[in-house]
Design an enzyme around this catalytic site. Structure first.
Site, PDB file in Angstrom:
ATOM      1  N   GLY A  25     107.764  54.297 -49.648  1.00 58.10           N
ATOM      2  CA  GLY A  25     107.903  54.885 -51.130  1.00 58.10           C
ATOM      3  C   GLY A  25     106.568  54.248 -51.875  1.00 58.10           C
ATOM      4  O   GLY A  25     106.164  55.154 -52.599  1.00 58.10           O
ATOM      5  N   ALA A  26     105.942  53.132 -51.472  1.00 56.90           N
ATOM      6  CA  ALA A  26     104.825  52.547 -52.177  1.00 56.90           C
ATOM      7  C   ALA A  26     103.863  53.516 -51.902  1.00 56.90           C
ATOM      8  O   ALA A  26     102.736  53.664 -52.790  1.00 56.90           O
ATOM      9  CB  ALA A  26     104.674  51.292 -51.717  1.00 56.90           C
ATOM     10  N   GLY A  44     107.701  37.269 -86.612  1.00 56.04           N
ATOM     11  CA  GLY A  44     108.707  37.825 -87.379  1.00 56.04           C
ATOM     12  C   GLY A  44     108.562  39.420 -86.811  1.00 56.04           C
ATOM     13  O   GLY A  44     108.193  39.769 -86.047  1.00 56.04           O
ATOM     14  N   GLY A  45     109.050  40.130 -87.991  1.00 55.62           N
ATOM     15  CA  GLY A  45     108.701  41.621 -87.904  1.00 55.62           C
ATOM     16  C   GLY A  45     107.249  42.115 -87.650  1.00 55.62           C
ATOM     17  O   GLY A  45     107.146  43.193 -87.203  1.00 55.62           O
TER      18      GLY A  45
END
Length: 520
Positions: A414-415, A179-180
């Site tokens: 780009g790598a 949960g939270g």
């Protein structure tokens, strides 16, 4: 004459009561619940702390705190400590603040006072500049307290945010975390789990079945295998409570106490001038044949001591801590054994978070590069490789810590730029003689440049050879000053150690701003 004896008797009574109260608090939820905890293969909250910190160093806070709830018969059911043990101690002589949830008391559920105890030591950790280790073993919010319990979670979450980048935060999941409750560990720097006895999920198997009709076990939904290999929530998992806490002690030694201090320097017998002749043959002659980048990492590290993080997730990139000349260094390395070392969504996210942690806590970064580019495909494009890939680019570009890069083989497109290139303020950028730095591989480049000649194999072969001679080496980049030196593989440890030694007093800052806006 009798007054002193009466005072002595009163003090004796008080001391006896104090010890009785302490003994009761140490007993947690009672012998039956402690036995049930042990039967599951789990240690109690206090046993875990005893293993984590140095012998005799733990100072407990708020041992006698009890909840304030009066609804649902809770007024007559109070247990000292209220389901969490908090305090401070030392790990190998260095201060640490700890909280350990006690599953034997109300299932370790979080109440208003339980949260206040955790918040108190988190405040102290930030104020005194020491890391926080949270041991999570809880059934979640204490339902009897309603919204007061939720408010307690929010108080802890707020402190997680305030402590972020100030002191290291380590979460150890040693039971349920649902949960939270999962969002506090999620905002910490590192999460470690225990195999078979720990799990994390926002909604449990019963809710999943009700809402989606899926039938799944707690282990499949949120166990350690799920979170180390698929979701990337956890940084590692260990066999049992004892191994986990011993490894947390080892891991702790790699970290600085806070963002204003350097990482610790430990004594080492490993010479910084050590040469590793086997590295000269690490990269195969065939540029498409893989090799294990971890071999290089282990041979660079002091005494081969490596602590890898997220080992099972995005295995095409390696993130780990090592030491060079006794001092912590963060390593990011492409792994040619998996997806040829391509960058993809998962590897970019994994590495970006690691780089940002290192930068926040003044840990130098060593980048080992063998990357043919970004992974192509519709799944990557639809999944947002553009935005996720830019996370790693952003992380390296904003990092002001010492950055040393070694290109072992491919650094394409780009790598090449993303992986801590000179253009992103890399301090030392080295290449091995086997390095190939180019926009793309020779075959692909020639097919674009000489598309009209594709019908002529001899021309294409000649042009491919010409392209390889020009770009399939580190010298074109070295001629432009993008590579500081071409080094022999066997001398890598020596050159890298010297580089980091020369950067010990590096000082670099950016323009004033409230904070940046990393592409999330």
């Amino acid at each position: 004459m009798k007054a002193p004896n009466r005072r002595k008797h009163a003090m004796s009574t008080i001391l006896t009561e104090l010890e009785e109260r302490r003994e009761s608090a140490r007993g947690g939820g009672g012998e039956r619940r402690v036995a049930a905890q042990h039967k599951r293969g789990k240690l109690t909250a206090r046993e875990r702390i005893e293993l984590l910190v140095d012998d005799g160093s733990f100072e407990e806070f708020d041992m006698f705190v009890a909840h304030r709830c009066t609804d649902f018969g809770m007024a007559s059911n109070q247990i000292s400590g209220d389901g969490v043990v908090t305090g401070w101690g030392t790990i190998n002589g260095r201060q640490v603040y700890v909280f350990s949830q006690d599953f034997t008391v109300f299932g370790g559920s979080l109440s208003e006072t339980h949260a206040a105890k955790i918040s108190k030591i988190m405040d102290m950790a930030v104020k005194n500049g020491a890391p926080i280790v949270g041991i999570n073993d809880s059934g979640g919010a204490r339902i009897q307290e309603g919204v007061a319990s939720l408010a307690g979670y929010a108080e802890v979450f707020q402190r997680n945010v305030l402590a972020s980048g100030v002191v290291p935060q380590i979460s150890v999941i040693m039971g349920p975390c649902a949960g939270g409750a999962v969002y506090s560990p999620a905002m910490t720097d590192f999460i470690f789990m225990v195999r078979d006895t720990s799990y994390m999920f926002v909604t449990g198997p019963d809710v999943v079945k009700t809402v989606t009709n899926e039938v799944i076990s707690a282990e499949e939904l949120g166990g350690s295998k799920t979170h180390t290999a698929r979701s990337s929530v956890a940084d590692g998992a260990f066999e049992n409570d004892v191994e986990t806490l011993i490894e947390i002690r080892r891991f702790f030694d790699f970290l600085p106490l806070n963002s204003q201090m350097k990482p610790p320097t430990l004594p080492t017998y490993d010479s910084p001038d050590r040469l590793e002749w086997s590295l000269d043959s690490l990269v195969p002659d065939n540029p498409n044949q893989p090799y294990d980048m971890k071999e290089l990492i282990y041979k660079l590290a002091d005494e081969g001591d490596v602590f890898e993080l997220k080992e099972e997730f995005a295995r095409n990139i390696v993130t780990a801590f090592i030491r060079l000349e006794g001092t912590t260094v963060g390593v990011v390395a492409n792994q040619p054994m998996v997806l040829a070392g391509c960058l993809d969504i998962d590897s970019a996210r994994k590495a970006a978070r690691f780089v940002r942690f290192c930068n926040a806590f003044e840990i130098p970064i060593l980048t080992l590069v063998d990357v043919p580019g970004f992974l192509p495909g519709t799944s990557q494009e639809y999944g947002g490789i553009i935005i996720h890939g830019s996370k790693l680019l952003f992380a390296y570009a904003e990092a002001t810590v010492p950055k040393v890069t070694v290109i072992t083989r491919k650094a394409y497109g780009g790598a090449y730029v993303v992986m801590a290139s000179k253009h992103l303020r890399g301090d030392f950028n080295y290449a091995w003689p086997s390095a190939q730095i180019a926009v793309m591989g020779a075959k692909g480049a020639v097919e674009i440049l000489y598309r009209s000649e594709l019908h002529n194999p001899e021309t294409i072969a000649a042009k491919t050879k010409e392209y390889e001679d020009r770009f399939a080496s580190p010298f074109a980049a070295a001629e432009k000053g993008f590579i500081d030196d071409v080094i022999m593989p066997h001398s890598t440890r020596k050159r890298v150690c010297r580089a980091f030694a020369s950067l010990k007093h590096k000082s670099l800052s950016g323009p004033p701003k409230k904070h940046n806006n990393i592409p999330l």
